[in-house]
Motif scaffolding. Structure first.
Motif, PDB file in Angstrom:
ATOM      1  N   SER A 122       0.863  -1.176   0.000  1.00 41.99           N
ATOM      2  CA  SER A 122       0.000   0.000   0.000  1.00 41.99           C
ATOM      3  C   SER A 122       0.899   1.225   0.000  1.00 41.99           C
ATOM      4  O   SER A 122       1.715   1.395   0.912  1.00 41.99           O
ATOM      5  CB  SER A 122      -0.906   0.001   1.231  1.00 41.99           C
ATOM      6  OG  SER A 122      -1.728   1.154   1.240  1.00 41.99           O
ATOM      7  N   LYS A 135      -1.014   7.629  -9.189  1.00 41.92           N
ATOM      8  CA  LYS A 135      -1.549   6.286  -9.427  1.00 41.92           C
ATOM      9  C   LYS A 135      -0.881   5.221  -8.559  1.00 41.92           C
ATOM     10  O   LYS A 135      -1.332   4.083  -8.554  1.00 41.92           O
ATOM     11  CB  LYS A 135      -1.410   5.915 -10.902  1.00 41.92           C
ATOM     12  CG  LYS A 135      -2.407   6.602 -11.814  1.00 41.92           C
ATOM     13  CD  LYS A 135      -2.305   6.060 -13.225  1.00 41.92           C
ATOM     14  CE  LYS A 135      -3.386   6.645 -14.122  1.00 41.92           C
ATOM     15  NZ  LYS A 135      -3.309   6.094 -15.485  1.00 41.92           N
ATOM     16  N   ASP A 138      -3.357   3.558  -6.492  1.00 41.34           N
ATOM     17  CA  ASP A 138      -4.436   2.791  -7.125  1.00 41.34           C
ATOM     18  C   ASP A 138      -4.287   1.291  -6.870  1.00 41.34           C
ATOM     19  O   ASP A 138      -3.161   0.769  -6.849  1.00 41.34           O
ATOM     20  CB  ASP A 138      -4.460   3.031  -8.638  1.00 41.34           C
ATOM     21  CG  ASP A 138      -4.899   4.438  -9.006  1.00 41.34           C
ATOM     22  OD1 ASP A 138      -5.273   5.204  -8.096  1.00 41.34           O
ATOM     23  OD2 ASP A 138      -4.864   4.760 -10.216  1.00 41.34           O
ATOM     24  N   ASP A 139      -5.403   0.610  -6.732  1.00 43.15           N
ATOM     25  CA  ASP A 139      -5.388  -0.838  -6.523  1.00 43.15           C
ATOM     26  C   ASP A 139      -4.719  -1.562  -7.688  1.00 43.15           C
ATOM     27  O   ASP A 139      -4.038  -2.574  -7.485  1.00 43.15           O
ATOM     28  CB  ASP A 139      -6.811  -1.364  -6.334  1.00 43.15           C
ATOM     29  CG  ASP A 139      -7.409  -0.972  -4.988  1.00 43.15           C
ATOM     30  OD1 ASP A 139      -6.632  -0.566  -4.097  1.00 43.15           O
ATOM     31  OD2 ASP A 139      -8.642  -1.065  -4.834  1.00 43.15           O
ATOM     32  N   GLU A 140      -4.913  -1.061  -8.889  1.00 39.28           N
ATOM     33  CA  GLU A 140      -4.335  -1.718 -10.065  1.00 39.28           C
ATOM     34  C   GLU A 140      -2.821  -1.809  -9.948  1.00 39.28           C
ATOM     35  O   GLU A 140      -2.210  -2.841 -10.269  1.00 39.28           O
ATOM     36  CB  GLU A 140      -4.722  -0.958 -11.334  1.00 39.28           C
ATOM     37  CG  GLU A 140      -4.215  -1.601 -12.612  1.00 39.28           C
ATOM     38  CD  GLU A 140      -4.612  -0.829 -13.855  1.00 39.28           C
ATOM     39  OE1 GLU A 140      -4.164  -1.229 -14.949  1.00 39.28           O
ATOM     40  OE2 GLU A 140      -5.353   0.179 -13.737  1.00 39.28           O
ATOM     41  N   PHE A 141      -2.190  -0.734  -9.475  1.00 43.69           N
ATOM     42  CA  PHE A 141      -0.737  -0.728  -9.313  1.00 43.69           C
ATOM     43  C   PHE A 141      -0.332  -1.586  -8.117  1.00 43.69           C
ATOM     44  O   PHE A 141       0.579  -2.412  -8.217  1.00 43.69           O
ATOM     45  CB  PHE A 141      -0.236   0.711  -9.143  1.00 43.69           C
ATOM     46  CG  PHE A 141       1.257   0.821  -9.048  1.00 43.69           C
ATOM     47  CD1 PHE A 141       2.066   0.496 -10.133  1.00 43.69           C
ATOM     48  CD2 PHE A 141       1.866   1.260  -7.883  1.00 43.69           C
ATOM     49  CE1 PHE A 141       3.457   0.611 -10.059  1.00 43.69           C
ATOM     50  CE2 PHE A 141       3.249   1.378  -7.793  1.00 43.69           C
ATOM     51  CZ  PHE A 141       4.046   1.053  -8.882  1.00 43.69           C
ATOM     52  N   SER A 142      -1.021  -1.416  -6.999  1.00 39.08           N
ATOM     53  CA  SER A 142      -0.683  -2.175  -5.780  1.00 39.08           C
ATOM     54  C   SER A 142      -0.842  -3.675  -5.990  1.00 39.08           C
ATOM     55  O   SER A 142       0.005  -4.465  -5.561  1.00 39.08           O
ATOM     56  CB  SER A 142      -1.581  -1.736  -4.615  1.00 39.08           C
ATOM     57  OG  SER A 142      -1.400  -0.377  -4.324  1.00 39.08           O
ATOM     58  N   ASN A 143      -1.914  -4.063  -6.646  1.00 38.38           N
ATOM     59  CA  ASN A 143      -2.185  -5.494  -6.839  1.00 38.38           C
ATOM     60  C   ASN A 143      -1.139  -6.177  -7.710  1.00 38.38           C
ATOM     61  O   ASN A 143      -0.951  -7.395  -7.611  1.00 38.38           O
ATOM     62  CB  ASN A 143      -3.574  -5.690  -7.452  1.00 38.38           C
ATOM     63  CG  ASN A 143      -4.686  -5.341  -6.481  1.00 38.38           C
ATOM     64  OD1 ASN A 143      -4.475  -5.266  -5.267  1.00 38.38           O
ATOM     65  ND2 ASN A 143      -5.875  -5.104  -7.002  1.00 38.38           N
ATOM     66  N   ALA A 144      -0.443  -5.396  -8.546  1.00 34.41           N
ATOM     67  CA  ALA A 144       0.580  -5.975  -9.421  1.00 34.41           C
ATOM     68  C   ALA A 144       1.757  -6.537  -8.621  1.00 34.41           C
ATOM     69  O   ALA A 144       2.515  -7.367  -9.131  1.00 34.41           O
ATOM     70  CB  ALA A 144       1.069  -4.920 -10.410  1.00 34.41           C
ATOM     71  N   ASP A 178       5.329  -3.482 -13.876  1.00 34.57           N
ATOM     72  CA  ASP A 178       5.372  -2.430 -14.899  1.00 34.57           C
ATOM     73  C   ASP A 178       5.296  -1.049 -14.255  1.00 34.57           C
ATOM     74  O   ASP A 178       4.468  -0.803 -13.361  1.00 34.57           O
ATOM     75  CB  ASP A 178       4.206  -2.580 -15.880  1.00 34.57           C
ATOM     76  CG  ASP A 178       4.361  -3.800 -16.775  1.00 34.57           C
ATOM     77  OD1 ASP A 178       5.499  -4.275 -16.955  1.00 34.57           O
ATOM     78  OD2 ASP A 178       3.331  -4.276 -17.294  1.00 34.57           O
ATOM     79  N   ILE A 180       4.516   3.003 -14.057  1.00 34.48           N
ATOM     80  CA  ILE A 180       3.322   3.764 -14.430  1.00 34.48           C
ATOM     81  C   ILE A 180       3.647   4.644 -15.634  1.00 34.48           C
ATOM     82  O   ILE A 180       4.605   5.427 -15.605  1.00 34.48           O
ATOM     83  CB  ILE A 180       2.848   4.639 -13.258  1.00 34.48           C
ATOM     84  CG1 ILE A 180       2.464   3.752 -12.074  1.00 34.48           C
ATOM     85  CG2 ILE A 180       1.677   5.516 -13.665  1.00 34.48           C
ATOM     86  CD1 ILE A 180       2.214   4.515 -10.798  1.00 34.48           C
TER      87      ILE A 180
END
Length: 200
Positions: A122, A135, A138-144, A178, A180
């Motif tokens: 987080s 970003k 963002d969950d999309e980045f954290s979940n990666a 990846d 951002i």
């Protein structure tokens, strides 16, 4: 029209400034416990999110966190905790700090018990650009980051690199995320602070 001497004006302004300073200092001191409580609550919310907990009400954050987590002794500077994650397994929480484009960035990384795999992250920032560096929250980045490995296939520490697509080189997918798009400096800041996650 009444005229005032320079001395009177100076004394009057000085007294007014002093009074305002005392009032502001008193308000600041009076609000400090509430401010500190809010900072603690936000920190615990961030850690719980990294540990896989969703929708914990602000009212219950502190008591719930204290129920499932405890600080690791001897790690005060790095602020590490042992926590029971949402999946029921234990994890180790490590705080990370870095620099973004416009100011500090930071976060909490939850590692598996053996310290080799990321269970969750987080991130937060002070002033990154909305839609770009911001970003990182963002969950999309954290979940990666979930399931990524801190060590390569030879057992050497490599961390989890944050790299632009097409520039991965020989870094395996399990050791990278990846970057951002359009947020090169912030992504680099996350990459650098992730290198401090290693747990001896």
């Amino acid at each position: 029209m009444r005229k005032f001497s320079n001395t009177y004006i100076y004394v009057y302004v000085s007294a007014l400034v002093l009074l305002i300073s005392v009032v502001l200092a008193s308000v600041s001191i009076g609000l400090r416990p509430k401010r500190d409580a809010n900072v603690t609550r936000e920190k615990y919310q961030q850690i719980l999110k990294a540990a896989g907990y969703k929708d914990i009400s602000k009212k219950n954050v502190v008591s719930f966190f204290q129920e499932i987590a405890e600080p690791e002794m001897g790690n005060e500077p790095s602020e590490q905790y042992r926590i029971r994650c949402a999946d029921g397994n234990s994890g180790i929480v490590v705080r990370v700090n870095g620099k973004g484009l416009w100011g500090p960035i930071w976060g909490y990384v939850v590692l598996s018990e053996d310290g080799t795999t990321i269970k969750g992250v987080s991130f937060a920032h002070k002033s990154e650009t909305p839609g770009l560096g911001a970003k990182i929250t963002d969950d999309e980045f954290s979940n990666a980051f979930i399931g990524k490995k801190l060590y390569n296939q030879n057992g050497a520490f490599t961390s989890v690199r944050v790299i632009k697509k097409g520039q991965e080189g020989d870094i395996r997918e399990e050791n990278r995320v990846d970057a951002i798009s359009g947020a090169t400096i912030t992504s680099r800041g996350v990459d650098e602070m992730m290198r401090g996650v290693k747990r001896d």
